[in-house]
Design a protein around this motif. Structure first.
Motif, PDB file in Angstrom:
ATOM      1  N   CYS A 126       0.844  -1.201   0.000  1.00  0.00           N
ATOM      2  CA  CYS A 126       0.000   0.000   0.000  1.00  0.00           C
ATOM      3  C   CYS A 126       0.884   1.257   0.000  1.00  0.00           C
ATOM      4  O   CYS A 126       2.094   1.187   0.235  1.00  0.00           O
ATOM      5  N   CYS A 129       2.854   1.908   3.315  1.00  0.00           N
ATOM      6  CA  CYS A 129       4.029   1.046   3.489  1.00  0.00           C
ATOM      7  C   CYS A 129       5.128   1.435   2.510  1.00  0.00           C
ATOM      8  O   CYS A 129       6.314   1.425   2.845  1.00  0.00           O
ATOM      9  N   ASN A 147       4.734  -4.718   5.571  1.00  0.00           N
ATOM     10  CA  ASN A 147       3.314  -4.857   5.213  1.00  0.00           C
ATOM     11  C   ASN A 147       2.455  -4.322   6.337  1.00  0.00           C
ATOM     12  O   ASN A 147       2.973  -3.958   7.399  1.00  0.00           O
ATOM     13  N   CYS A 148       1.154  -4.252   6.139  1.00  0.00           N
ATOM     14  CA  CYS A 148       0.233  -3.809   7.196  1.00  0.00           C
ATOM     15  C   CYS A 148      -1.122  -4.468   6.981  1.00  0.00           C
ATOM     16  O   CYS A 148      -1.241  -5.344   6.129  1.00  0.00           O
ATOM     17  N   CYS A 151      -2.230  -4.420   3.331  1.00  0.00           N
ATOM     18  CA  CYS A 151      -1.436  -4.965   2.230  1.00  0.00           C
ATOM     19  C   CYS A 151      -0.580  -6.144   2.685  1.00  0.00           C
ATOM     20  O   CYS A 151      -0.462  -6.400   3.879  1.00  0.00           O
ATOM     21  N   ARG A 189      -1.955   1.123  12.260  1.00  0.00           N
ATOM     22  CA  ARG A 189      -2.196   0.540  10.947  1.00  0.00           C
ATOM     23  C   ARG A 189      -1.862  -0.965  10.934  1.00  0.00           C
ATOM     24  O   ARG A 189      -2.269  -1.696  10.041  1.00  0.00           O
TER      25      ARG A 189
HETATM   26 ZN    ZN Z   1       0.591  -1.471   3.969  1.00  0.00          ZN
END
Ligand code: ZN
Ligand code: ZN
Length: 775
Positions: A126, A129, A147-148, A151, A189
């Protein structure tokens, strides 16, 4: 007495009890493991709502309270408009419920329930990120596994459900205190982002010399330098390894092709950004949307500036944008790379360096986060503003497909698909999940992949099938699998399954008959013959073959599919009898071989009659001098013909539609004769190709017009691998619409054999329904 749900804590008695408003909401769809509960938490905080949210079997359940009813309405609006990018909301049900006076909003622990829990596909990095990995002040600066909740990897790392870290391939990485803090904070997040990682605690890259197995220093930097030098690298991605090289280095590409044993099959490219792609290809707004979507498919684009050896003899090249931080880091340096699946010929994409990839490359850029499920890159083109899938895998699997309520049954079903380009589909509780593309099961390695996927998906979605569905073909591996399983099973005709998949995808209600136009290379017919140019009057529980292409011999069976000149001879023989005209492209084939094939045709030896549209394309492509004597990959001859077809040509060849016969016969004998005349007059191949496409579109329209007049059908379904041909799909659709028919075609699934398994499920559902009513 009211049943008490022990997951819901008793609310504290509050002085304002009875003075507020309360709402009970259930949201179903892909809403778990996608940051949905923290998203709900954040809006609830913002709107000062109280109550709770929790995961339930098929989605999430909420209880919301407020003194201000407008805030509850605002919440519902935000739910739809601001939902996390990975969430797929199928249904929101909201209704008033007694006000109980909660003081806070809480995320409640969920109980495991027996139901269909959905899991998100893998999603590209995303914006947040990406920005984080680009910022030297951040602790994840240039960290390739950032990542989060919005994503990162999902489907390819999950071992079982419910989705939490211990059940993914991240289980072996203990979170550092910093990651743990983010993971536990509902306002972060990365709240409950299961693959959360950082340079301190997460996976690491390493670069290995493929020949010696020796580790090299500064993996990423060295990898970039090696690609620049013309070396070939295997790079571990989300669902497997890519083979990577510099597309502008002819020697490197030629060597990659030798290693992969692929001389003409197109290679995919990964580009840093849209600007890079636009240098080489024309990109429409709809194509741009697909390229930039979070699913990051390979999109086939019209060539603007060709890169030699990438997609020889075709007018399109496949591009994708980076979808992991590792790709962003590589492409930031390199701009454009070849990124093709690392499979050896006729084997699935490699997910582990032990699967023989060292023989395919010079260096291996790998990491220590295991891949649970393989998934190839998805490939699509855009036709009429909508996606047309050539291959559906990473980024789309395992999104569920809802079944029309009239077809839902209590049983669990597993459909095994066909044989080539196989997928499997599972049905449970009103939803179907279709696997990623599994390849041709005739290859032993692919069959193992098929079995691996069955085991994995059954466990993941806790499905224990009550019955199986497979193809009619008695010799297919899938049919044998069904027979050996000991479970009851249904068998469905291949081309009917194609049509059913489209009915299901578009949620058509039972009882509405359509004209199913099912055109492809091969499917086992009801009479055992090789079918492939079929027209059905069909709905979910009935199917009549009302028309078909005129049958011609298929000299040598499977060999005829690989050697288009055999089909050229079969069609010439059909159109001209024994005195065959001289055709330039055929002169290139050894005379003795030609005579041998003609003798086979005349004696009817190993020459079953086929109505295949794919083989008709092969014949015309070869006659026009476009197809090679032997093709390297399926549909190569038709793809070359489509690539050449001149857009401005409106004329077509004659054909005949014999309504006296049953089924009606569509004959292209008149067309073949005119093609031969055009060849004698040195008409360019691009004109012949265009006229042939126009002829097919008109033949489809002619059958549709007659079917509408005789049976009153108002809808035509266009499906089967032939409809990956964008020119034919669009021109046939236009003609049908001009005649007042509405046209349906696969949008979420490929028209090729990947959609056989969802079609088979539809068949089983209709049968089970019928049996229940007639019992
Ligand atoms: Zn992310
Ligand atoms: Zn960490």
């Amino acid at each position: 007495m009211k049943k008490k749900n022990h997951n819901t804590p008793s609310p504290p008695r509050a002085p304002c009890q009875g003075q507020g408003h309360a709402l009970r909401i259930t949201v179903s769809g892909v809403v778990q493991g996608v940051g949905f509960r923290p998203f709900v938490y954040r809006i609830a905080q913002k709107l000062r709502l109280r109550g709770w949210v929790k995961n339930i079997g098929y989605g999430v359940s909420l209880h919301l309270e407020s003194e201000n009813q407008a805030n509850l309405r605002r919440f519902l609006k935000s739910l739809e408009q601001e939902k996390p990018p990975l969430a797929l909301i199928e249904k929101v049900e909201a209704g008033p419920t007694p006000f109980r006076g909660f003081r806070h909003f809480r995320i409640l622990k969920s109980r495991q329930e027996e139901s269909f829990v959905f899991i998100s596909p893998d999603i590209s990095t995303c914006r947040s990120c990406f920005d984080e990995t680009s910022d030297p002040a951040e602790r994840r600066y240039r960290y390739p596994f950032t990542n989060c909740t919005d994503c990162g990897p999902r489907y390819t790392i999950v071992k079982s459900l419910p989705y939490d870290r211990a059940r993914t391939t991240m289980a072996g990485f203990a979170m550092c205190p910093d990651c743990r803090r983010e993971y536990e904070n509902p306002l972060d997040r990365r709240y409950h982002a299961q693959p959360i990682a950082c340079p301190v605690c997460g996976p690491r890259l390493s670069l290995v010399d493929a020949k010696t197995g020796k580790k090299l220093d500064e993996g990423l930097k060295t990898a970039v330098a090696m690609i620049r030098k013309g070396k070939i690298l295997a790079i571990k991605g989300l669902g497997g390894f890519h083979l990577v090289c510099d597309p502008l280095n002819r020697d490197a590409v030629a060597r990659l092709r030798r290693l992969k044993q692929r001389q003409t099959k197109p290679l995919a490219l990964m580009a840093r950004d849209m600007e890079t792609i636009a240098k080489y290809a024309a990109v429409s707004p709809a194509e741009k949307r697909e390229l930039l979507s979070a699913r990051r498919p390979i999109v086939l684009l019209k060539k603007k500036r060709d890169i030699p050896q990438i997609a020889p003899n075709l007018d399109e090249m496949g591009f994708m944008l980076p979808y992991t931080p590792l790709h962003h880091l590589l492409l930031g340096e390199l701009g454009l790379i070849v990124a093709t699946s690392s499979n050896r010929k006729d084997a699935p994409i490699a997910k582990d360096e032990k699967e023989g990839i060292a023989e395919l490359c010079d260096y291996i850029l790998t990491h220590n986060r295991p891949i649970q499920s393989r998934a190839d890159d998805s490939v699509l083109k855009v036709a009429g503003e909508k996606p047309l899938f050539v291959r559906r895998a990473r980024g789309y699997v395992p999104y569920p497909q809802r079944v029309p309520p009239e077809l839902q049954v209590p049983q669990q079903i597993m459909a095994l698909g066909g044989e080539l380009k196989d997928t499997i589909s599972l049905y449970k509780n009103g939803y179907i999940v279709t696997s990623q593309f599994l390849g041709d099961l005739d290859e032993y390695q692919n069959f193992l992949y098929f079995e691996e996927t069955i085991r994995h998906l059954q466990r993941l979605f806790s499905v224990k099938p009550d019955l199986l569905v497979c193809d009619l073909h008695p010799g297919f591996h899938t049919t044998r699998y069904a027979r050996k399983s000991g479970l009851p099973f249904f068998q469905v005709q291949h081309h009917y399954a194609h049509v059913l998949a489209v009915l299901l995808e578009h949620g058509l209600p039972p009882g509405e008959k359509v004209l199913g136009v099912s055109l492809d290379g091969y499917g086992y017919g009801l009479d055992g013959a090789p079918w492939g140019g079929e027209f059905f009057l069909a709905d979910y529980d009935s199917c009549a073959r009302i028309a078909r292409f005129r049958e011609v011999p298929l000299p040598g069976g499977d060999q005829a599919a690989r050697q288009p000149w055999r089909m050229a001879l079969a069609y010439l023989r059909d159109a001209f009898g024994v005195s065959l005209p001289r055709i330039r492209s055929l002169e290139g084939i050894d005379g003795e071989k030609r005579r041998q094939v003609l003798r086979m045709i005349e004696a009817g030896v190993r020459s079953p009659l086929t109505s295949s549209c794919g083989r008709l394309f092969d014949a015309v492509s070869f006659l026009a001098g476009v197809a090679p004597a032997e093709v390297e990959f399926e549909a190569e001859a038709p793809m070359r013909l489509e690539a050449l077809a001149q857009r401005k040509i409106r004329s077509a060849y004659p054909f005949s539609l014999e309504p006296g016969s049953s089924p009606w016969e569509i004959s292209f004998v008149p067309a073949i004769r005119r093609i031969v005349r055009d060849l004698a007059r040195h008409v360019p191949a691009g004109v012949i190709a265009a006229r042939f496409h126009n002829t097919l579109a008109r033949a489809i329209a002619a059958v549709a017009e007659k079917a509408a007049a005789e049976f009153g059908v108002r809808t035509a379904v266009l499906t089967g691998g032939v409809f990956l041909n964008r020119k034919l799909l669009l021109s046939a659709s236009t003609l049908l619409e001009e005649k007042g028919l509405s046209v349906l075609r696969p949008v979420r699934y490929s028209p090729n054999d990947e959609s056989i398994s969802p079609g088979q499920v539809a068949y089983a559902l209709a049968r089970l329904k019928k049996e229940r009513f007639s019992a």
